[in-house]
Design a protein around this motif. Structure first.
Motif, PDB file in Angstrom:
ATOM      1  N   LEU A  56       0.821  -1.208   0.000  1.00  0.00           N
ATOM      2  CA  LEU A  56       0.000   0.000   0.000  1.00  0.00           C
ATOM      3  C   LEU A  56       0.855   1.258   0.000  1.00  0.00           C
ATOM      4  CD1 LEU A  56      -2.785  -1.045   2.526  1.00  0.00           C
ATOM      5  CD2 LEU A  56      -3.005  -0.795   0.050  1.00  0.00           C
ATOM      6  N   TRP A  57       1.910   1.251   0.798  1.00  0.00           N
ATOM      7  CA  TRP A  57       2.794   2.417   0.861  1.00  0.00           C
ATOM      8  C   TRP A  57       3.472   2.647  -0.484  1.00  0.00           C
ATOM      9  CZ3 TRP A  57       8.144   2.774   0.336  1.00  0.00           C
ATOM     10  CH2 TRP A  57       8.673   4.015   0.617  1.00  0.00           C
ATOM     11  N   SER A  58       3.965   1.567  -1.074  1.00  0.00           N
ATOM     12  CA  SER A  58       4.740   1.717  -2.308  1.00  0.00           C
ATOM     13  C   SER A  58       3.882   2.182  -3.478  1.00  0.00           C
ATOM     14  CB  SER A  58       5.428   0.406  -2.670  1.00  0.00           C
ATOM     15  OG  SER A  58       4.471  -0.536  -3.062  1.00  0.00           O
ATOM     16  N   THR A  59       2.637   1.766  -3.509  1.00  0.00           N
ATOM     17  CA  THR A  59       1.795   2.198  -4.624  1.00  0.00           C
ATOM     18  C   THR A  59       1.448   3.674  -4.521  1.00  0.00           C
ATOM     19  OG1 THR A  59      -0.196   1.485  -3.464  1.00  0.00           O
ATOM     20  CG2 THR A  59       0.789  -0.068  -4.999  1.00  0.00           C
ATOM     21  N   ALA A  63       8.197   5.166  -6.274  1.00  0.00           N
ATOM     22  CA  ALA A  63       8.344   4.539  -7.593  1.00  0.00           C
ATOM     23  C   ALA A  63       9.384   3.426  -7.532  1.00  0.00           C
ATOM     24  CB  ALA A  63       8.742   5.587  -8.624  1.00  0.00           C
ATOM     25  N   LYS A  64      10.428   3.616  -6.723  1.00  0.00           N
ATOM     26  CA  LYS A  64      11.471   2.597  -6.590  1.00  0.00           C
ATOM     27  C   LYS A  64      10.890   1.306  -6.005  1.00  0.00           C
ATOM     28  CE  LYS A  64      14.828   2.225  -3.312  1.00  0.00           C
ATOM     29  NZ  LYS A  64      15.934   2.687  -2.473  1.00  0.00           N
ATOM     30  N   TRP A  65      10.056   1.433  -4.989  1.00  0.00           N
ATOM     31  CA  TRP A  65       9.457   0.240  -4.375  1.00  0.00           C
ATOM     32  C   TRP A  65       8.394  -0.378  -5.268  1.00  0.00           C
ATOM     33  CZ3 TRP A  65      11.030  -2.916  -0.811  1.00  0.00           C
ATOM     34  CH2 TRP A  65      12.001  -2.479   0.072  1.00  0.00           C
ATOM     35  N   GLN A  66       7.765   0.422  -6.109  1.00  0.00           N
ATOM     36  CA  GLN A  66       6.815  -0.138  -7.084  1.00  0.00           C
ATOM     37  C   GLN A  66       7.533  -1.110  -8.014  1.00  0.00           C
ATOM     38  OE1 GLN A  66       4.926   3.067  -9.138  1.00  0.00           O
ATOM     39  NE2 GLN A  66       3.855   3.799  -7.323  1.00  0.00           N
TER      40      GLN A  66
END
Length: 106
Positions: A56-59, A63-66
């Motif tokens: 949830l945080w990354s979305t 962008a890096k965690w996406q």
């Protein structure tokens, strides 16, 4: 199409581990098994919660965690089914061997 044996092997390990943890609780001979089972369930709950929150945080923000999340292992229903089949099969064999008095190795 190839068959991946890893989910079945992981399920087999989990089946044996759950039998080990629950047997003492069910028979009333070991109180430590209840604590082990609770830690097992809580550990999986914490891990799943962390994965969901990270997703949830990354979305929303990163962008890096996406990009990293897109490369993560996402088990399919077939994969989960193989793990459950391995766990149930192993538990059934261990339970049958230990409680029936019949051993496939003798």
């Amino acid at each position: 199409m190839t068959f991946d044996v890893r989910p079945m092997a992981m399920g087999a390990a989990m089946g044996a581990m759950m039998l080990w943890m629950l047997h003492g609780v069910l028979t009333g001979t070991n109180d430590l098994s209840a604590k082990a089972a609770i830690v097992f369930v809580l550990g999986h709950t914490v891990a799943l919660s962390a994965i969901v929150l990270l997703g949830l945080w990354s979305t929303r923000f990163s962008a890096k965690w996406q990009m990293r999340l897109q490369r993560l292992h996402r088990p399919s229903l077939r994969h989960v089914g193989a793990m459950v089949a391995g766990a149930l099969g192993t538990a059934a064999v261990i339970h049958g061997v230990l409680h029936s008095g019949v051993s496939p190795w003798t």
